[in-house]
Design an enzyme around this catalytic site. Structure first.
Site, mmCIF file in Angstrom:
data_model
loop_
_atom_site.group_PDB
_atom_site.id
_atom_site.type_symbol
_atom_site.label_atom_id
_atom_site.label_comp_id
_atom_site.label_asym_id
_atom_site.label_seq_id
_atom_site.Cartn_x
_atom_site.Cartn_y
_atom_site.Cartn_z
ATOM 1 N N GLU A 64 0.937 -1.190 0.126
ATOM 2 C CA GLU A 64 -0.061 0.013 -0.081
ATOM 3 C C GLU A 64 0.696 1.399 0.129
ATOM 4 O OE1 GLU A 64 -2.122 -0.845 3.673
ATOM 5 O OE2 GLU A 64 -3.115 -2.537 2.700
ATOM 6 N N LEU A 93 -6.067 -1.975 -0.581
ATOM 7 C CA LEU A 93 -5.697 -2.029 0.788
ATOM 8 C C LEU A 93 -6.287 -3.406 1.103
ATOM 9 C CD1 LEU A 93 -6.773 0.725 3.231
ATOM 10 C CD2 LEU A 93 -6.143 -1.628 3.850
ATOM 11 N N GLU A 95 -4.039 -6.525 3.366
ATOM 12 C CA GLU A 95 -2.915 -7.490 3.411
ATOM 13 C C GLU A 95 -2.930 -8.710 3.364
ATOM 14 O OE1 GLU A 95 -4.460 -4.973 5.042
ATOM 15 O OE2 GLU A 95 -2.751 -3.420 5.518
ATOM 16 N N PHE A 118 2.358 -1.079 8.533
ATOM 17 C CA PHE A 118 2.753 -1.066 10.102
ATOM 18 C C PHE A 118 2.649 -2.637 10.250
ATOM 19 C CE2 PHE A 118 1.606 3.387 9.445
ATOM 20 C CZ PHE A 118 2.398 3.862 10.417
ATOM 21 N N PRO A 124 -4.301 -9.050 9.463
ATOM 22 C CA PRO A 124 -5.067 -9.765 8.106
ATOM 23 C C PRO A 124 -4.187 -10.832 7.564
ATOM 24 C CG PRO A 124 -5.556 -7.517 8.147
ATOM 25 C CD PRO A 124 -4.368 -7.648 9.013
ATOM 26 N N HIS A 164 -0.076 1.269 15.642
ATOM 27 C CA HIS A 164 1.063 1.711 14.951
ATOM 28 C C HIS A 164 2.386 1.552 15.824
ATOM 29 C CE1 HIS A 164 -2.274 4.132 13.127
ATOM 30 N NE2 HIS A 164 -1.218 4.245 11.953
HETATM 31 C C1 LIG Z 1 -5.648 -3.069 7.897
HETATM 32 C C2 LIG Z 1 -4.852 -1.741 7.530
HETATM 33 N N1 LIG Z 1 -4.044 -1.581 6.578
HETATM 34 C C3 LIG Z 1 -3.301 -0.575 6.548
HETATM 35 C C4 LIG Z 1 -3.588 0.654 7.337
HETATM 36 C C5 LIG Z 1 -2.963 2.197 7.080
HETATM 37 N N2 LIG Z 1 -3.900 3.167 6.477
HETATM 38 C C6 LIG Z 1 -4.319 3.822 7.410
HETATM 39 S S1 LIG Z 1 -5.572 4.729 6.625
HETATM 40 C C7 LIG Z 1 -5.465 4.033 5.283
HETATM 41 C C8 LIG Z 1 -6.437 4.277 3.864
HETATM 42 C C9 LIG Z 1 -7.688 3.855 4.474
HETATM 43 O O1 LIG Z 1 -8.330 4.363 3.117
HETATM 44 P P1 LIG Z 1 -9.973 4.631 3.133
HETATM 45 O O2 LIG Z 1 -10.419 3.263 3.580
HETATM 46 O O3 LIG Z 1 -10.169 4.949 1.883
HETATM 47 O O4 LIG Z 1 -10.405 5.646 4.338
HETATM 48 P P2 LIG Z 1 -9.997 7.071 4.279
HETATM 49 O O5 LIG Z 1 -8.730 7.087 4.954
HETATM 50 O O6 LIG Z 1 -9.928 7.600 3.037
HETATM 51 O O7 LIG Z 1 -10.887 7.774 5.227
HETATM 52 C C10 LIG Z 1 -4.496 3.048 5.288
HETATM 53 C C11 LIG Z 1 -3.725 2.144 4.222
HETATM 54 C C12 LIG Z 1 -4.664 0.507 8.309
HETATM 55 N N3 LIG Z 1 -4.879 1.555 9.251
HETATM 56 N N4 LIG Z 1 -5.316 -0.571 8.500
#
Ligand SMILES: Cc1ncc(C[n+]2csc(CCOP(=O)(O)OP(=O)(O)O)c2C)c(N)n1
Ligand SMILES: [Mg+2]
Lengths: 361, 382
Positions: A64, A93, A95, A118, A124, A164
Site C-alpha cells: 500500500e 488495501l 494485507e 505497519f 489480516p 501503530h
Molecule cells: C488493515 C490496515 N492496513 C493499513 C492501514 C494504514 N492505513 C490507514 S488509513 C489507510 C487508507 C484508508 O483509506 P480509506 O479506507 O479510503 O479511508 P480514508 O482514510 O480515505 O478515510 C491506510 C492504508 C490500516 N490502518 N489498516
C-alpha cells in the site's frame, strides 16, 4: 535445490537461476575501505531494495502506497520512477491479498518484496504467513519454495496513534519456516534486505521505525549482504552480556557507555538482529565469557523472544552464570498512547536497573 | 419500488462530481433541486445541523493547528466530508449505535461524543476512548475494515435479545472495501438480515491510492448486489440528501416492509480535500488541482446557502453560532489539555482482574518512579 519454477512447467523457461540468486556479496564490513554514502536506516532499506531491483528482474516490490507515494515512511521513495509501476506496485488495501499474492508470485518464479504498512496492520495476512508462507516448503516436500520478503515497520516511540506501535516478533519467530530479521543500523538494513531478497525461504524484515531517521552512518555503496542467522556484537565487554535488537539497541549502547564511565562495569552489547534463526553460538560464547546477562525488548514480557534467549542461555551456558538473567521489556499490557510511552518502552533507566541487577545479584 | 425512489430528485443540469446517479436534494447554490423536497427536519433541527457543521469545520481547522504546534499527535482531517458525517449521525436515533473510524470526528460528536474526549486521545491520552454510558458509539477503528463484521455482530446481538428498535451504522472508507472483512461483514449482515447501515465514505483516496486503482468496479454501490442488499449512492457533500437517504435506511433497518432486507450499503460520494493525515504530503501523489470541482460543493456552505434562502438563518444568527462554536472549542481544547493521567493506568483495564504478572510489573514501575522520579523516564538513551 528445487524451486517453485521446477514444479511449474510453464514458469520453467523464465525462471531465474536459483543458484546464482542465493550467492551472497559478502564483504568484510569492518575492513571495508571502498566508497561509502551517509545513510539513515530507512535509506539503507531503500538502497538495499534499489540494488536488488536492479540486480534481478524477478524482484518486485508491492504494497500500500509504496509506488507513487514512495511509502508512508519513504522506504521506497523514487523506486517506482526508476523501475516503473510493474516492478514497484501500489496495491489495493488488503494485507491478506498482498501476502497471498506474493506467495503466488514466488511460486511463479518471481521474488516479491511485500510491505505491510505497519506491523499492527499485518494481522489480516497472518493466515497467509503462517499457514502458507511458512509451510509451503515442508508441505510440498521441497517441491515448492517461497523466496519472498515481507517488510514491516514495527515498534513504538514515535507518538503514533493506536495500532501503530506494536512489536509482535515473537508470534512470527514461533513459526517454523519463517525467518525473522531486524536491523538496528543503516548498514545492516541495507545488507539484511539484500540477504532477505536472495534467501530461498520467506524472510520477514522487521524495521524499527523509531530508528528510521534517528542517525546516519557511512554505508558501503556497493551491494553486499549481511548474513541471516548471525548476531552482531556491537560493543565488547567482560562483565555482563546485554542482548537486544531493533530500536532498543540504541539505549542499550548508551547505557553500556554510562555504566563503563560511571560504574566501571564493562557491558557487552549483542544485537541479535536475526531473531529466527537465533545465533545460539554468539549468545552462548558471550555468556560463557561474562557469566551474567540481561535481555531487553520492547514487546510484552510474557512469551517474548527474551524468554527464548533466557532458555537458550540455560541450555548452553547455565553453569557459567553467576546470577539470574534479567529481562527488561514492555509490560504485559497494550502499548500506551504517546503520553505514557516513555514509561512503557525500555529506556535508559530501566535498562540500567536491569543490568545492575544482573551484575550485583 | 425502492425505499429511495421517493426521495430521489431530478438531477442538476450539469453535474460535475459526484456522478449523476447519486441522490441529491440541494444544488450547490443551496437551492432545492427541481422535484426534490426538504427532508422532515424542523427549522430548529436544520439550525442544529448547521451549527454542528460549523463546529466540525472549525474543529478540523483547530485540530490541524494543534498538531502543527505539537499539542496533539497525528490527526486525520475531514474537510469536505463533515456534511456526510453530521447528516448520517442526525439520521440516527439515540438508541442506535455508531461504529466510526479515525476520520469520523463530526459523526462521533453529532451522535453524542464530546470534542474534549476526541481531543484527549489525539493528545495521547487513552482516557479519550472511554465512551460515556449514555452514548451509543464504539471507540474509533483504525485497522481498516475490521469494524464491518463487528458492526454486523452488534446489530445481530440486539435482534437476538429482541431489541428491535436499534440499528447499527458503520462507517468505512473506499479503501476498506478491498479488505476481506468488508466482504465477510456484508455477507453476514445480509445472510442474517440484521438492522445495519454500512456507509462507505468514498472520498476518492486511500492515502495515495486513487479510487480508480482501488477497485475495478465503477462504483462501490454496485457491490451491494453481490450480497443481496440494497445499495444507494448519495452526494456526500449534500447534507440534506445524506440525511434523507440514511434516515430511510435506518427506518428500513428497524421496520422493513414485507420482503425488504434490513441492511443497506450507502456509498456517500465525497472528496478528501485535505491530506490523508497530518503526517501525509499529498503533493507526492496527486496534482494540486485534483478535486478542484469538489471545492465548490462545500457541504457547510451548501447548507448555509439553503438556510439563508429559506430565511431560517441570517447574519445575526450566523454570528451567534460562530461565537458559540469558538467558545465550545476553546473549552474543549483547554479541558483536553488539562487531562491528568498516570503511568499506572497502563495496567488498568487489560483484564477485569489484573494478573499477578501485571501487579508485579506495576509494583516494579512504581518502585522505580519513587526512587528516581518521573523525569528519569524521559531519558530515552539515544
Ligand atoms: C488493515 C490496515 N492496513 C493499513 C492501514 C494504514 N492505513 C490507514 S488509513 C489507510 C487508507 C484508508 O483509506 P480509506 O479506507 O479510503 O479511508 P480514508 O482514510 O480515505 O478515510 C491506510 C492504508 C490500516 N490502518 N489498516
Ligand atoms: Mg478513502
Amino acid at each position: 535445490m528445487s524451486t517453485a519454477a521446477d514444479g511449474l512447467e510453464s514458469a520453467g523457461d523464465d525462471a531465474v537461476d536459483q543458484e546464482s540468486d542465493v550467492a551472497t556479496d559478502t564483504i568484510d564490513l569492518d575492513a571495508y575501505d571502498g566508497p561509502t554514502e551517509s545513510l539513515s536506516l530507512v535509506e539503507g532499506v531503500r538502497d538495499g531494495l534499489e540494488l536488488e531491483l536492479a540486480r534481478d528482474d524477478s524482484v518486485v516490490v508491492l504494497g500500500e502506497d509504496v509506488g507513487t507515494n514512495g511509502g508512508v515512511f519513504r522506504a521506497t521513495e523514487h523506486l517506482q520512477d526508476e523501475f516503473g509501476p510493474n516492478r514497484v506496485i501500489d496495491t489495493p488495501l488488503a494485507e491478506s491479498a498482498i501476502v497471498g499474492s506474493s506467495i503466488g508470485l514466488a511460486l511463479s518464479g518471481m521474488r516479491p518484496v511485500a510491505e505491510m504498512q505497519f506491523m499492527g496492520f499485518a494481522s489480516p495476512a497472518y493466515d497467509q504467513l503462517v499457514s502458507h508462507a511458512a509451510a509451503m516448503r515442508s508441505r510440498s516436500h521441497g517441491q515448492f519454495t517461497l523466496p519472498m520478503v515481507v517488510r514491516m515497520p514495527y515498534g513504538g516511540g514515535i507518538a503514533a496513534p493506536e495500532h501503530h506501535s506494536e512489536s509482535r516478533e515473537a508470534a512470527l519467530v514461533h513459526e517454523p519456516g519463517l525467518k525473522v530479521v531486524t536491523p538496528s543500523t543503516p548498514t545492516d538494513a541495507k545488507g539484511l534486505i539484500a540477504a532477505a531478497v536472495r534467501d530461498p525461504d520467506p524472510v520477514i524484515v522487521l524495521e524499527p521505525k523509531r530508528l528510521y531517521r534517528a542517525f546516519r552512518e557511512d554505508v558501503p555503496e556497493e551491494p553486499y549482504t549481511v548474513p541471516i542467522g548471525e548476531a552482531s556484537v556491537r560493543r565488547e565487554g567482560e562483565d555482563v552480556s546485554l542482548f537486544t535488537w531493533g530500536a532498543s539497541t540504541q539505549p542499550a549502547l548508551a547505557v553500556a557507555e554510562d555504566l563503563a564511565a560511571e560504574n566501571g562495569i564493562d557491558v557487552e552489547v549483542v544485537d541479535l538482529r536475526s531473531l529466527s534463526p537465533l545465533d545460539i553460538d554468539t549468545i552462548a560464547e558471550s555468556v560463557q565469557k561474562t557469566g551474567r546477562a540481561a535481555v531487553v525488548h520492547e514487546a510484552p514480557k510474557t512469551a517474548g523472544v527474551g524468554a527464548e534467549v533466557v532458555a537458550t542461555i540455560n541450555e548452553e551456558a547455565l553453569y557459567y552464570l553467576e546470577a539470574p538473567v534479567t529481562r527488561v521489556t514492555g509490560f504485559d499490557a497494550p502499548v500506551p498512547l504517546s503520553t505514557l510511552e516513555d514509561f512503557y518502552l525500555p529506556q535508559a533507566l530501566r535498562i540500567r536497573e536491569g543490568v545492575l541487577e544482573a551484575v550485583e545479584a | 419500488m425502492s425505499t429511495y425512489d421517493e426521495i430521489e430528485s431530478t438531477q442538476s443540469p450539469e453535474p460535475t462530481s459526484p456522478p449523476e446517479d447519486a441522490v441529491q436534494i440541494l444544488d450547490t447554490d443551496g437551492s432545492l433541486l427541481p422535484g426534490a423536497k426538504r427532508p422532515d427536519l424542523t427549522d430548529e433541527e436544520l439550525l442544529e445541523m448547521y451549527e454542528e457543521l460549523v463546529l466540525a469545520r472549525r474543529f478540523d481547522e483547530r485540530a490541524t493547528g494543534l498538531q502543527r504546534q505539537g499539542r496533539i499527535s497525528t490527526y486525520a482531517p475531514m474537510r469536505g466530508q463533515e456534511g456526510s458525517q453530521v447528516a448520517t449521525s442526525f439520521a440516527l436515533d439515540a438508541a442506535d449505535w455508531l461504529v466510526p473510524t479515525y476520520r469520523d470526528h463530526a459523526a462521533k460528536h453529532a451522535h453524542g461524543r464530546s470534542y474534549e474526549s476526541l481531543l484527549q486521545h489525539l493528545a495521547g491520552y487513552r482516557e479519550g476512548y472511554a465512551v460515556p454510558d449514555d452514548v451509543n458509539a464504539l471507540p474509533e477503528y483504525i485497522p481498516i475494515g475490521t469494524q464491518v463484521p463487528q458492526a454486523m455482530g452488534l446489530a445481530w446481538g440486539f435482534t437476538m435479545q429482541d431489541q428491535h428498535d436499534r440499528a447499527v451504522l458503520c462507517h468505512f472508507g473506499d479503501g476498506a472495501t478491498s479488505t476481506g472483512d468488508f466482504h465477510e461483514g456484508l455477507n453476514f449482515a445480509a445472510v442474517y438480515d440484521v438492522p445495519s447501515i454500512f456507509v462507505c465514505n468514498n472520498n476518492q483516496w486511500a492515502i495515495s491510492m486513487p479510487f480508480e486503482s482501488q477497485t475495478a468496479t465503477e462504483t462501490i454501490v454496485e457491490k451491494a448486489d453481490a450480497y443481496g442488499v440494497e445499495g444507494v449512492r448519495v452526494d456526500g457533500t449534500d447534507p440534506l440528501a445524506v440525511y434523507a437517504v440514511t434516515r430511510a435506511a435506518v427506518q428500513k433497518a428497524k421496520h422493513p416492509a414485507e420482503g425488504e432486507r434490513r441492511p443497506t450499503l450507502i456509498e456517500s460520494c465525497q472528496y478528501r480535500l485535505g491530506a490523508h493525515s497530518t503526517a501525509d504530503d499529498p503533493s507526492a501523489y496527486r496534482d494540486e488541482d485534483d478535486g478542484e470541482d469538489w471545492e465548490d460543493r462545500d457541504p457547510v456552505e451548501r447548507l448555509e446557502r439553503y438556510l439563508y434562502r429559506e430565511e431560517i438563518l441570517d447574519d445575526d444568527l450566523a454570528d451567534e453560532i460562530a461565537d458559540r462554536v469558538e467558545d465550545c472549542l476553546a473549552t474543549a481544547i483547554e479541558r483536553a489539555e488539562a487531562t491528568e493521567t498516570d503511568p499506572g493506568r497502563m495496567f488498568e483495564h487489560v483484564y477485569e482482574e489484573p494478573t499477578d504478572r501485571l501487579r508485579e510489573q506495576l509494583a516494579d514501575l512504581d518502585g522505580l518512579r519513587e526512587r528516581h522520579g518521573d523525569e528519569a523516564f524521559e531519558e530515552v538513551g539515544e
